[in-house]
Write an enzyme that holds these catalytic residues in place. Structure first.
Site, PDB file in Angstrom:
ATOM      1  CE1 TYR A 143      -7.778  -3.344  -7.792  1.00 40.96           C
ATOM      2  CE2 TYR A 143      -9.823  -4.563  -7.525  1.00 40.96           C
ATOM      3  CZ  TYR A 143      -8.861  -3.719  -7.018  1.00 40.96           C
ATOM      4  OH  TYR A 143      -8.981  -3.244  -5.742  1.00 40.96           O
ATOM      5  CE  LYS A 194       5.295   4.821  -7.094  1.00 41.87           C
ATOM      6  NZ  LYS A 194       5.951   6.007  -6.479  1.00 41.87           N
ATOM      7  CG  ASP A 227       4.631   8.203  -3.983  1.00 41.91           C
ATOM      8  OD1 ASP A 227       4.238   8.970  -4.894  1.00 41.91           O
ATOM      9  OD2 ASP A 227       5.839   7.891  -3.834  1.00 41.91           O
ATOM     10  CG  ASP A 251      -9.435  -0.705  -3.515  1.00 38.49           C
ATOM     11  OD1 ASP A 251     -10.602  -0.503  -3.137  1.00 38.49           O
ATOM     12  OD2 ASP A 251      -8.719  -1.620  -3.048  1.00 38.49           O
ATOM     13  CG  ASP A 255     -10.898   1.742   1.804  1.00 36.87           C
ATOM     14  OD1 ASP A 255     -11.794   1.725   0.944  1.00 36.87           O
ATOM     15  OD2 ASP A 255     -10.760   0.841   2.668  1.00 36.87           O
TER      16      ASP A 255
HETATM   17  C1  IPM Z   1     -14.010  -1.858  -3.369  1.00 38.76           C
HETATM   18  C2  IPM Z   1     -13.575  -3.202  -2.880  1.00 38.76           C
HETATM   19  C3  IPM Z   1     -13.402  -4.159  -4.044  1.00 38.76           C
HETATM   20  C4  IPM Z   1     -12.213  -3.683  -4.847  1.00 38.76           C
HETATM   21  C5  IPM Z   1     -13.256  -5.652  -3.742  1.00 38.76           C
HETATM   22  C6  IPM Z   1     -14.285  -6.164  -2.805  1.00 38.76           C
HETATM   23  C7  IPM Z   1     -13.294  -6.442  -5.021  1.00 38.76           C
HETATM   24  O1  IPM Z   1     -12.449  -3.101  -2.076  1.00 38.76           O
HETATM   25  O2  IPM Z   1     -15.010  -1.768  -4.095  1.00 38.76           O
HETATM   26  O3  IPM Z   1     -13.391  -0.863  -3.015  1.00 38.76           O
HETATM   27  O4  IPM Z   1     -11.056  -3.978  -4.532  1.00 38.76           O
HETATM   28  O5  IPM Z   1     -12.451  -3.025  -5.861  1.00 38.76           O
HETATM   29 MN    MN Z   2     -11.893  -1.041  -1.618  1.00 41.86          MN
END
Ligand code: IPM
Ligand code: MN
Ligand code: NAD
Length: 370
Positions: A143, A194, A227, A251, A255
């Site tokens: 990032y 990884k 993975d 990240d 999710d």
């Molecule tokens: C998160 C989001 C952020 C990230 C974006 C909006 C910068 O996806 O907080 O999970 O990628 O960290």
């Molecule tokens: Mn995210």
């Protein structure tokens, strides 16, 4: 007392302001009924800040965030800003907050409420009782690594570059948080990278192992390629307790973990910095989800991820564990009572709007404290 503490609220874009309105309702109730009010300031971040100031985070807002005892953020971004110059994008506002406040440890708990076992896309026996904590490194890695950018090459091609960079102390400090959290939970850390294909992953694994040997031998440590970790999270998520991983893998894995709980609208997070000599720790609390442009303005957003982020703020920034428990119990009971926003709806339950979910949480808080 909490009343001399400052909280900066940054609702942001899309459903951010919608879910934050419901959090404000809960905060007001806590202030009025339980005496845990805060000095609250509200400001802009993301696309809305760009519209007003021409940048996704004004310097003045950054200063306020640095001074605040805690920051609570909704979400940033939206398609109307997708074509802005990269440096102006709404997401840059959030990334600046994380970087300049040095919020390196992002705690993303994935907890399956009993009432929501049916809302997950996975089989009930796989997710029932799940309680895992993903700790995502938040201020380094791909990032923020240099070099980065898009180059025009003499031969007419273009070259897009991002760089995965970690320093050993950046790995050590986030691994330390993972071991400390594991001690308070089920004493198991899974470190994920990884190392089979990335040197930064090799170094990550060595640093985590070194810290483990030196200071945390009493905690169980496993290493798992990212993975495989993604696969194991849907195969058998209950094998995990604390997962510690880098910025990008964290990240994605968080999710993925959100869907174990039924919806991205259920996952809160805390982004924490180091504790200073006075015991103060910079912190930002935000739901894991984004601005959800597809449902903005329709009363469909689930406010619970943001409400639960506020509960994390009470617990981690203000040592108000009883009040945090109260909020979490209210959420649990409302769900047990069959109240659902659209994203966690299942047959036979009562579908309610964002606002009614907020109001129902307040009624439950009243019932719990009567
Ligand atoms: C998160 C989001 C952020 C990230 C974006 C909006 C910068 O996806 O907080 O999970 O990628 O960290
Ligand atoms: Mn995210
Ligand atoms: P998203 O998280 O906004 O939405 C993904 C899906 O989940 C959508 O279908 C959405 O409707 C649903 N969803 C998300 N939160 C929900 C909630 N509370 N209640 C019900 N449903 C919910 O991700 P995206 O669509 O990939 O990104 C949209 C924008 O948000 C982009 O600009 C992205 O950069 C930004 N984003 C911001 C953050 C943040 O501010 N922390 C996090 C992720 C994405």
């Amino acid at each position: 007392m909490a009343s001399n503490k400052n909280v900066l609220i940054l609702p942001g874009d899309g459903i951010g302001p919608e879910v934050m309105t419901e959090v404000r309702r809960v905060m007001d109730w806590m202030g009025n009924q339980r005496g845990v009010g805060f000095e609250v300031d509200e400001d802009l971040v993301g696309g809305c800040a760009y519209e007003k100031h021409g940048v996704a985070l004004a310097d003045e807002t950054m200063d306020k965030a640095q001074e605040a005892d805690a920051v609570l953020l909704g979400a940033v971004g939206g398609p109307q800003w997708d074509n802005l110059d990269f440096s102006l994008k709404p997401e840059r506002g959030l990334l600046r907050l994380r970087k300049e406040m040095d919020l390196y440890a992002n705690l993303r708990p994935a907890i399956v409420f009993d009432a929501l076992v049916e809302a997950s896309t996975l089989k009930p026996e796989i997710v029932e009782g799940l309680d895992i904590l993903i700790i995502r490194e938040l201020t380094a890695g791909v990032y923020f690594g240099e070099p980065r950018g898009i180059e025009e090459l003499p031969d007419g091609r273009r070259r897009g570059v991002n760089t995965q960079v970690y320093y050993s102390d950046e790995v050590e400090r986030v691994a330390r948080v993972a071991f400390e959290m594991a001690k308070l939970r089920n004493n198991l850390v899974t470190s994920s990278e990884k190392a089979n294909v990335m040197e930064s992953g090799v170094m990550w694994r060595e640093e985590v192992t070194r810290l483990h040997e030196a200071e945390y031998k009493d905690v169980e440590l496993n290493h798992m390629y990212a993975d495989n970790c993604a696969m194991q999270l849907v195969r058998n998520p209950k094998q995990f307790d604390v997962i510690v991983t880098d910025n990008l893998f964290g990240d994605m894995l968080s999710d993925e973990a959100a869907m174990l709980t039924g919806s991205l609208g259920m996952l809160p997070s805390a982004s924490l910095g180091a504790t200073d000599v006075t015991g103060r720790r910079k912190a930002l609390y935000e739901p894991v989800h984004g601005s959800a442009p597809d449902i903005t303005g329709q009363g469909l957003a689930n406010p619970l991820a943001c409400v639960l982020s506020y509960a994390m703020m009470l617990r981690y920034s203000f040592d108000l564990g009883d009040e945090a428990d109260l909020v979490e119990t209210a959420v649990n009971n409302v769900l047990a009572g069959g109240i659902r926003t659209a994203d966690i709806m299942s047959p036979g339950k009562a579908k309610v709007s964002t606002k009614v979910m907020g109001e129902t949480i307040i009624r439950e808080l009243e019932k719990l404290t009567r």
